[in-house]
Design a protein around this motif. Structure first.
Motif, mmCIF file in Angstrom:
data_model
loop_
_atom_site.group_PDB
_atom_site.id
_atom_site.type_symbol
_atom_site.label_atom_id
_atom_site.label_comp_id
_atom_site.label_asym_id
_atom_site.label_seq_id
_atom_site.Cartn_x
_atom_site.Cartn_y
_atom_site.Cartn_z
ATOM 1 N N VAL A 20 44.715 37.076 46.804
ATOM 2 C CA VAL A 20 45.903 37.924 46.783
ATOM 3 C C VAL A 20 46.645 37.787 48.112
ATOM 4 N N TYR A 21 47.957 37.817 48.040
ATOM 5 C CA TYR A 21 48.777 37.753 49.250
ATOM 6 C C TYR A 21 48.555 39.011 50.075
ATOM 7 N N PHE A 29 42.117 51.474 43.488
ATOM 8 C CA PHE A 29 43.015 50.379 43.104
ATOM 9 C C PHE A 29 42.342 49.059 43.476
ATOM 10 N N GLU A 30 42.328 48.127 42.541
ATOM 11 C CA GLU A 30 41.823 46.795 42.865
ATOM 12 C C GLU A 30 43.014 45.842 42.926
ATOM 13 N N CYS A 31 43.226 45.273 44.095
ATOM 14 C CA CYS A 31 44.427 44.459 44.332
ATOM 15 C C CYS A 31 44.068 42.981 44.341
ATOM 16 N N ALA A 32 44.574 42.257 43.358
ATOM 17 C CA ALA A 32 44.241 40.839 43.242
ATOM 18 C C ALA A 32 45.485 40.050 42.865
ATOM 19 N N GLY A 33 45.401 38.736 43.042
ATOM 20 C CA GLY A 33 46.541 37.871 42.770
ATOM 21 C C GLY A 33 46.718 37.579 41.289
ATOM 22 N N PRO A 34 47.741 36.768 40.945
ATOM 23 C CA PRO A 34 48.074 36.555 39.541
ATOM 24 C C PRO A 34 47.134 35.618 38.802
ATOM 25 N N ARG A 35 46.322 34.846 39.556
ATOM 26 C CA ARG A 35 45.529 33.832 38.861
ATOM 27 C C ARG A 35 44.067 33.843 39.317
#
Ligand SMILES: NC(=O)c1ccc[n+]([C@@H]2O[C@H](COP(=O)([O-])OP(=O)(O)OC[C@H]3O[C@@H](n4cnc5c(N)ncnc54)[C@H](OP(=O)(O)O)[C@@H]3O)[C@@H](O)[C@H]2O)c1
Length: 319
Positions: A203-204, A227-233
């Motif tokens: 993730v950015y 909250f789980e923050c992850a990138g698109p792929r």
């Protein structure tokens, strides 16, 4: 998952009329971006760390925290002074390698609880604890267990605290994508963690900072506590390395290396003055590190996560 995400014109204020968000670890890789994102929202920010002037904030554009304060999260009296008058507090302090009194238990559990309790006693309205995807209080890994227990003690000390769990964060000054990009340029063979099958969702770092800033500024209200923050792929580690090599036109042969070997290498590397491989990294690579489907994340906070392609391109041009 449906979340109430509403924008208000003004961030909340304490009874005393103060609207300071205090960011512990405010000079770090993530913390300084949280500070900048809060400043963009015209929020007063207090950036706290042991060496507050190590990172030079950009003064030209006025993106400088209102206050840069020295405090050690391990020192109760210094944290009391640092949180005084804050409306919200963010804990973005890291510890990746244990040294002397700085143990995972001390920093990620005891000190996190201390900061949360001190914030509660000081009348702080919002507490955001930065943790990590995969945190697990029952884990056999000291690091992963401390992150999981840290979440529990923070929630107990500060009811209503929000936990933000990023996946591996990337950015121009990261130690993850930049390291892979440099290595694929210089190595004919690339050592994988195990077979390279661990799934990751990079993730950015700016996207995570934006999420934390939306939560801490009081501009979004939510009942969610994690909250789980992850990138698109989602990539396997093997796919990720291959993708970066392909994008950078590097010819590379991927070679599996057993986790036991990585552990020995990391144990030795932790004695070096500049640590480039840690046991906690190896522990984290043993399990998939992707966002849970049943927890809110960037999307629920109105943030469209960015992929890594642009970043890899940028690193490639700089190499
Ligand atoms: N980087 C990632 O990919 C990643 C992924 C998932 C989760 N996380 C989590 O995100 C959080 C931030 O990580 P990061 O990579 O941004 O860390 P970082 O770059 O190492 O920054 C850590 C910050 O904490 C401060 N700090 C360290 N020890 C302190 C202490 N005893 N008292 C007060 N301040 C202290 C540091 O400044 P001083 O040294 O000057 O005190 C610095 O400002 C951590 O909880 C980390 O586990 C990171």
């Amino acid at each position: 998952m449906a979340l109430e995400s509403k924008m208000t014109n003004q961030p909340g204020r304490t009874e005393a009329g103060e609207n300071i968000v205090t960011v512990f670890g405010g000079t770090g890789f993530l913390g300084r971006r949280i500070v900048t994102s809060l400043l963009d929202r015209a929020v007063d920010v207090r950036a706290v760390s042991r060496h507050p002037h190590k990172h030079k904030f950009d003064n030209v554009s006025g993106k400088r925290p209102s206050q840069q304060i020295e405090a050690d999260i391990l020192d109760s009296s210094s944290i009391a002074a640092a949180v005084a008058g804050s409306r919200a507090v963010v804990n973005a302090v890291s510890l990746y390698v244990e040294r002397g009194k700085q143990t995972f238990e001390r920093v990620h559990v005891e000190a996190a609880a201390d900061l949360a309790a001190t914030s509660r006693d000081a009348g702080v309205e919002m507490f955001v604890q930065i943790s990590g995807i995969g945190s697990d209080p029952m884990s056999r890994s000291n690091y992963i267990r401390a992150r999981g227990r840290g979440e529990e003690v923070v929630k107990a000390a500060f009811p209503g605290a929000v936990i933000v769990r990023p996946s591996v964060m990337v950015g121009p000054d990261d130690t993850f994508i930049t390291t892979i990009a440099r290595l694929v340029h210089i190595l004919p063979i690339y050592p994988l963690f195990g077979e390279g099958g661990t799934r990751l969702q990079p993730v950015y770092v700016e996207d995570v900072a934006e999420a934390v800033s939306r939560l801490a500024s009081g501009q979004y209200s939510t009942d969610a506590s994690i909250f789980e923050c992850a990138g698109p792929r989602i990539y396997s580690y093997r796919e990720l390395v291959q993708e970066i090599a392909t994008q950078l036109n590097a010819r590379i042969r991927l070679v599996p290396v057993p986790f036991a070997v990585w552990r020995i290498l990391a144990t030795a590397a932790e004695f070096l003055p500049v640590v480039s491989l840690t046991r906690n990294q190896v522990d984290l690579m043993l399990r998939d590190n992707v966002a849970a489907n049943d927890l809110p994340g960037l999307e629920e906070l109105g943030i469209q996560s960015r992929g890594i392609e642009e970043l890899v391109d940028m690193i490639g041009h700089a190499a």
